[in-house]
Scaffold this motif. Structure first.
Motif, short mmCIF file in Angstrom:
data_model
loop_
_atom_site.label_atom_id
_atom_site.label_comp_id
_atom_site.label_asym_id
_atom_site.label_seq_id
_atom_site.Cartn_x
_atom_site.Cartn_y
_atom_site.Cartn_z
N THR A 270 -13.82 -16.35 -9.25
CA THR A 270 -14.79 -15.11 -9.43
C THR A 270 -15.23 -14.63 -8.38
N ASN A 271 -15.06 -14.86 -7.04
CA ASN A 271 -15.32 -14.26 -5.51
C ASN A 271 -14.34 -13.32 -5.33
N TYR A 272 -13.25 -13.13 -6.16
CA TYR A 272 -12.21 -12.00 -6.01
C TYR A 272 -12.57 -11.09 -7.13
N LYS A 273 -13.70 -11.27 -7.81
CA LYS A 273 -14.08 -10.03 -9.07
C LYS A 273 -15.06 -9.14 -8.19
N MET A 274 -14.36 -7.86 -8.19
CA MET A 274 -15.27 -6.83 -7.44
C MET A 274 -14.96 -5.49 -8.40
N ASN A 275 -15.62 -4.46 -7.87
CA ASN A 275 -15.42 -3.12 -8.46
C ASN A 275 -15.68 -2.16 -7.64
N PRO A 276 -14.53 -1.37 -7.42
CA PRO A 276 -13.30 -1.23 -8.09
C PRO A 276 -12.68 -2.76 -7.81
N PRO A 277 -11.56 -3.11 -8.59
CA PRO A 277 -11.09 -4.37 -8.58
C PRO A 277 -9.94 -4.28 -7.60
N ARG A 308 -25.36 -17.60 -6.44
CA ARG A 308 -24.18 -18.45 -6.65
C ARG A 308 -24.17 -18.59 -8.23
N ASP A 309 -25.23 -18.57 -9.12
CA ASP A 309 -25.44 -18.80 -10.46
C ASP A 309 -24.73 -17.33 -11.15
N GLU A 310 -24.46 -16.59 -10.32
CA GLU A 310 -23.98 -15.17 -11.01
C GLU A 310 -22.76 -15.13 -10.93
N LYS A 311 -22.22 -16.13 -9.83
CA LYS A 311 -20.60 -16.34 -9.64
C LYS A 311 -20.14 -17.21 -10.42
N PHE A 312 -20.85 -18.37 -10.50
CA PHE A 312 -20.36 -19.69 -11.12
C PHE A 312 -20.59 -19.56 -12.65
N VAL A 313 -19.83 -18.75 -13.28
CA VAL A 313 -19.81 -18.57 -14.69
C VAL A 313 -18.46 -18.00 -15.21
N GLU A 314 -18.43 -17.80 -16.46
CA GLU A 314 -17.03 -17.60 -16.80
C GLU A 314 -16.67 -16.20 -16.18
N PHE A 315 -15.65 -15.79 -16.20
CA PHE A 315 -15.10 -14.73 -15.27
C PHE A 315 -15.56 -13.46 -15.91
N ASP A 316 -15.41 -13.09 -17.19
CA ASP A 316 -15.96 -12.02 -17.57
C ASP A 316 -17.29 -11.78 -17.52
N ALA A 318 -19.09 -13.20 -14.90
CA ALA A 318 -19.37 -13.06 -13.40
C ALA A 318 -19.86 -11.70 -12.87
N ALA A 319 -20.71 -11.66 -11.98
CA ALA A 319 -21.21 -10.19 -11.21
C ALA A 319 -20.01 -9.69 -10.55
N PHE A 320 -19.98 -8.37 -10.42
CA PHE A 320 -18.67 -7.78 -9.42
C PHE A 320 -19.42 -7.84 -7.97
N GLY A 321 -18.55 -8.12 -6.90
CA GLY A 321 -18.85 -7.91 -5.54
C GLY A 321 -18.78 -9.06 -4.58
N ILE A 322 -18.87 -8.64 -3.27
CA ILE A 322 -18.69 -9.85 -2.62
C ILE A 322 -19.36 -9.35 -1.19
N ILE A 323 -19.78 -10.65 -0.27
CA ILE A 323 -20.60 -10.29 0.80
C ILE A 323 -19.73 -9.56 2.02
N GLY A 324 -19.56 -8.85 2.90
CA GLY A 324 -18.62 -8.26 3.82
C GLY A 324 -19.01 -7.87 5.07
N LEU A 325 -20.43 -8.02 5.49
CA LEU A 325 -20.68 -7.70 6.81
C LEU A 325 -20.32 -8.42 7.86
N GLN A 326 -19.87 -9.49 7.86
CA GLN A 326 -19.39 -10.44 8.90
C GLN A 326 -18.20 -10.73 8.72
N THR A 327 -17.43 -10.26 7.78
CA THR A 327 -15.94 -10.18 7.82
C THR A 327 -15.02 -8.79 8.17
N LEU A 328 -16.10 -7.87 8.31
CA LEU A 328 -15.42 -6.47 8.62
C LEU A 328 -14.78 -6.57 10.11
#
Length: 422
Positions: A270-277, A308-316, A318-328
């Motif tokens: 689910t860490n690859y689930k984001m919108n847009p996908p 973590r609890d919003e991502k550690f669920v069934e894929f459908d 799971a919340a959309f989105g990832i953190i990104g400030l430190q990987t920019l």
């Protein structure tokens, strides 16, 4: 307070020079061969010095959802990533749809004292897409742009009137381009991986339809539309058409959309689930070609922390989105390594162009008399991005635990060191 940076390789959008930088109080006083003493001297040999990065698209979840992130933790993650200016979106709780919330966000950021924060005000009340928010009052309070990001404004008449109003107060529309009816609660890109996994797909056209509509609304109203997190070849084709016609449009892409493809979803992580996908290899190729063409205006993270609890669920679910400030920085430097862009382009997309789009005349360049917002980067350092480095409250990133190359070492904000890599 004075600060002297010695042996700098200074990267601006248009040129690279080797020189020293003298900072006095909050400004760059001199650039050249400098021998005078300072309160602190830093040897920058082997590193590059760039203007502080400007992220036009973050979610700090404050007020109301501080268990995911707040302005303090978001600011700490930003400066750790070399980012000195952030635009947090309006989908807080309560929504930033009035001057009171706008003022709260600015005041809290000033109290934290790490970054410049320019709130993005909501276009409609409660992000409901029905009634215009207090756009003029939010602009007067310090909102720099307007968006219902997280939800599209589906009603075209409402968007037209909002665009006219925003244009009238000198604002910018940040367009979340998604036809929610066509997206239809999908979870990943509508394609072969959706078929293999059985996960419901979001077609590229869900993004492209709203981009096409908003291009025409920009044409109708003369309003500056900035397209957020562009992810498809078709979207880029539409933006190219609009720019060729001279319409007032700009666009951003997120690092994950030029670094990853839908193939990652075979893992059901689910860490690859984001919108847009995440989209196809062809879409990633189109984004890289658009960089070479100069079609893309800037890179923004869409930093979207979740518990973590919003991502550690069934894929459908799971919340959309990832953190990104430190990987920019490392993900964008990968484009440099691949010869898609140059180091000068790196600055153009992460600092100079955002400053130009937002009208921030004192930012975006390392130059005398500019505000001393700087990032000192070791572009060759390899490391594992882990919880020891992560400064966000959340850790929802597909790059957590992965080897990256290129890291921010020191961040200077208004002449003060606000982050040092330990």
């Amino acid at each position: 307070m004075s600060l002297l940076l010695k042996n700098c390789e200074i990267i601006n959008f248009d040129k690279t020079i080797k020189a020293d930088i003298l900072i006095i109080d909050d400004k760059i006083k001199a650039i050249g061969s400098i021998s005078e003493k300072a309160d602190r001297t830093i040897d920058c040999a082997g590193k590059i010095v760039v203007p502080g990065l400007i992220d036009m698209h973050v979610h700090f979840r404050d007020p109301g959802l501080e268990y995911k992130e707040d302005i303090e933790s978001g600011s700490k993650a930003a400066v750790a990533g070399g980012v000195t200016t952030c635009l947090p979106m309006a989908n807080t709780k309560p929504v930033n749809d009035n001057a009171y919330i706008t003022t709260y966000m600015i005041d809290k950021a000033k109290k934290v004292g790490l970054i410049d924060l320019y709130p993005v005000g909501a276009i409609t009340k409660g992000l409901e897409g029905l009634e215009l928010a207090e756009i003029g009052e939010m602009k007067a309070a310090g909102a720099i742009a307007f968006s219902d990001d997280g939800k599209p404004v589906m009603n075209s008449e409402v968007m037209r009137r909002a665009a006219e109003y925003i244009n009238g107060v000198g604002g910018i529309v940040l367009s979340h381009s998604e036809d929610i009816n066509l997206a239809a609660k999908g979870a990943i890109n509508d394609g072969k991986i959706a078929t293999i996994t059985g996960l419901k797909g979001i077609p590229a056209e869900a993004e492209e339809i709203i981009i096409a509509r908003d291009i025409l609304i920009s044409k109708l109203t003369g309003t500056h539309f900035h397209f957020c997190h562009v992810s498809t070849k078709g979207s880029l084709d539409l933006i190219r058409f609009a720019k060729d016609k001279g319409y007032r449009v700009t666009c951003e892409v997120a690092p994950h959309h030029f670094s990853l493809t839908e193939d990652e979803l075979l893992s059901y992580d689910t860490n690859y689930k984001m919108n847009p996908p995440l989209r196809t290899k062809e879409d990633v190729y189109a984004i890289k070609q658009a960089f070479k063409e100069g079609l893309i205006d800037c890179i923004a993270t869409d930093h979207a922390p979740h518990h973590r609890d919003e991502k550690f669920v069934e894929f459908d679910l799971a919340a959309f989105g990832i953190i990104g400030l430190q990987t920019l920085i490392p993900l964008t430097l990968k484009l440099v390594e691949e010869e898609v862009i140059t180091l000068n382009d790196f600055v153009k997309y992460t600092s100079y162009n955002p400053a130009k789009i937002l009208g921030l005349a004192d930012k975006g360049m390392v130059a005398e008399d500019k505000i001393a917002d700087l990032a000192i980067i070791d572009k060759d350092k390899e490391y594992i991005f882990d919880e020891n480095l992560n400064r966000s409250k959340s850790s929802n990133s597909p790059f957590m635990g992965k080897k990256l190359k290129g890291i921010n070492c020191i961040t200077i904000k208004s002449g003060k060191i606000v982050y040092e890599l330990q």
